[in-house]
Motif scaffolding. Sequence first.
Motif, PDB file in Angstrom:
ATOM      1  N   ASN A   1       0.845  -1.187   0.000  1.00 37.57           N
ATOM      2  CA  ASN A   1       0.000   0.000   0.000  1.00 37.57           C
ATOM      3  C   ASN A   1       0.881   1.238   0.000  1.00 37.57           C
ATOM      4  O   ASN A   1       2.111   1.148  -0.057  1.00 37.57           O
ATOM      5  N   TYR A   2       0.252   2.395   0.084  1.00 36.67           N
ATOM      6  CA  TYR A   2       0.992   3.648   0.199  1.00 36.67           C
ATOM      7  C   TYR A   2       0.229   4.593   1.113  1.00 36.67           C
ATOM      8  O   TYR A   2      -0.976   4.430   1.364  1.00 36.67           O
TER       9      TYR A   2
ATOM     10  N   ASN B   1      -5.197   7.419   6.083  1.00 34.92           N
ATOM     11  CA  ASN B   1      -5.392   6.062   5.595  1.00 34.92           C
ATOM     12  C   ASN B   1      -4.155   5.551   4.868  1.00 34.92           C
ATOM     13  O   ASN B   1      -3.346   6.319   4.359  1.00 34.92           O
ATOM     14  N   ALA B   2      -4.075   4.222   4.774  1.00 32.15           N
ATOM     15  CA  ALA B   2      -3.151   3.566   3.853  1.00 32.15           C
ATOM     16  C   ALA B   2      -3.980   3.058   2.679  1.00 32.15           C
ATOM     17  O   ALA B   2      -5.044   2.463   2.874  1.00 32.15           O
ATOM     18  N   TYR B   3      -3.489   3.303   1.474  1.00 31.61           N
ATOM     19  CA  TYR B   3      -4.259   2.998   0.277  1.00 31.61           C
ATOM     20  C   TYR B   3      -3.689   1.744  -0.388  1.00 31.61           C
ATOM     21  O   TYR B   3      -2.494   1.690  -0.709  1.00 31.61           O
ATOM     22  N   SER B   4      -4.538   0.764  -0.596  1.00 28.41           N
ATOM     23  CA  SER B   4      -4.110  -0.513  -1.139  1.00 28.41           C
ATOM     24  C   SER B   4      -3.551  -0.344  -2.543  1.00 28.41           C
ATOM     25  O   SER B   4      -4.096   0.394  -3.369  1.00 28.41           O
ATOM     26  N   LEU B   5      -2.459  -1.077  -2.835  1.00 35.12           N
ATOM     27  CA  LEU B   5      -1.851  -1.069  -4.154  1.00 35.12           C
ATOM     28  C   LEU B   5      -1.604  -2.521  -4.571  1.00 35.12           C
ATOM     29  O   LEU B   5      -0.541  -3.096  -4.319  1.00 35.12           O
ATOM     30  N   PRO B   6      -2.604  -3.156  -5.206  1.00 37.34           N
ATOM     31  CA  PRO B   6      -2.471  -4.571  -5.588  1.00 37.34           C
ATOM     32  C   PRO B   6      -1.246  -4.858  -6.446  1.00 37.34           C
ATOM     33  O   PRO B   6      -0.747  -5.992  -6.454  1.00 37.34           O
ATOM     34  N   PHE B   7      -0.761  -3.875  -7.174  1.00 36.60           N
ATOM     35  CA  PHE B   7       0.439  -4.045  -7.988  1.00 36.60           C
ATOM     36  C   PHE B   7       1.595  -4.583  -7.153  1.00 36.60           C
ATOM     37  O   PHE B   7       2.399  -5.412  -7.629  1.00 36.60           O
TER      38      PHE B   7
END
Length: 554
Positions: A181-182, A194-200
């Motif tokens: 995430n970032y 928040n932490a934002y999900s990064l499926p990459f």
Amino acid sequence: MKSSFSILFTILLLVVVLPPWCPTSASGGGQWQLLQKNIGIVAMHMQLLHTDTVVIYDRTDFGLSNLSLPGGRCRNDPNEKVVKIDCTAHSIEYDVPSNTFRALFVQTDVWCSSASVAPDGTLVQTGGFNDGERVVRTFSPCSTCDWKEISNSLVVRRWYSTNHKLPDGRQIIVGGRSAMNYEFYPKTDANAKNAYSLPFLVQTRDPKEENNLYPFVFLNVDGTLFIFANNRAILLDYTKNVIVKTFPNIPGNDPRTYPSTGSAVLLPLRKKNRHSLLSEAEVLICGGTPRGAYTQAQKGKFLASLNTCARIKITDPNPSWVMEKMPGGKGRLMNDMILLPNGNVLIINGASSGSAGWEFGRDPILAPYVYNPDKEPGSRFDILKATNTPRMYHSTAILLRDGRVLVAGSNPHEKYNFSNVLFPTELSMEAFSPPYLETVFDNVRPTILGPKSGKSISYGQKVKVLVDVAGGELNRSLLRVTVLAPPLSTHSFSMNQRMLVLEPSNVTNVNGRPTTFEIEITTPGSPVLAPPGFYLLFVVHHNVPSEGIWIQIL
């Protein structure tokens, strides 16, 4: 535009006929100088600040360093895994002009952390290991300043993450071990917590080797983020948490990010011509290891590293990678890539086999390479003068204002180990002077006489520059200005490294001063092109740069 910040640059350029060879094409060129035999700590992380000082820091759980904290001060940390009461330093501030350093105090563990510099010049460091994994630390440069630590400032733990400055002055913190995430810092509103999900990052994580740590992150000219991990890349619109482009896999499909550690740069940003907008961006990635090199190194088998560089124009509608081979007949890993003031790329440090990680690197490469992005493929590389000091795992390199490259670090051991090992812990610090600093070019080297460093300028501001040419002739086609954002160097990647090339216009002779010319440049027009903060400004003539001056773009 802030007209009150108009600046008049007075620049002396001594111009005569160039020798028949170019300063970046002399095989074996450049010089090495030992600056400090022992700075007391391993230079795992380095950042140049606008005070011409370099903040250097190591992990706190290596055990005792070779530099005592002043005044009897000690770290008392019940959470520390190695030495709970430690009276030695794990960070220093190095003063470039005086070649001296002083100990700094860092409380929590900064091992394998990340950082960027805020618009006001404050170093903002994030994460680390153990008790430091969610800590933010700041350092505001002054002769008596020290680290300040803010606990629980990150949403998730950040270890092996990458930071990048954003146009609004914040920094984004991408990835890390077990962090797919970032997040942003500082936290300016409720959503920013928040932490934002990064499926990459999930997709690029190898279950055995990871290979997606310390991802390569660059701000594109349209405001999106180029993110490369393992063997592939995306463009991320971080304002919407949407992937807007997926790039083809890098040819060969071998990994290039930690622990299969290559390096990467965003090549200098420039206009196609004097009348165009700045709309193109290219990324260059060099080195790395074959897939499986990390697990093979654990078994005592050290695979040859990759000998290729991959270049891609990330702004193309249908981009593709263009492959080139590095010189010397060997591959390279754990190499640092440094943008030089004239726009060339220095590739320095590292090894030719094995992997990043404890005891896993072999066959050090002692000679730097220089890469000229403007030459034709097949003629872009040259090999420069070698050092005598292997710079292996946990080495760093950064450009200084005078055009030298500061090189330090190297410790492939879990503790400081100086004897009976293949590559002893290295506490020395060297400077590499590229060929453009050789005395044969003194007669063409630009010299900036003014203004005083640290001037604040606006976006899109026209700046008049006075150029004095001793011979009375100025080659307008070989005169340009470059501005560089100095990066944080760690684990073979320079976070936030960014250069823009500013082409001069309206060159006129100054009445009554036959050797003096007035030129005009326009500063970057948007914080998307140049995020706010301190930059080094260089004047380059005949590919030979001046010393830089500090400017602050706001």
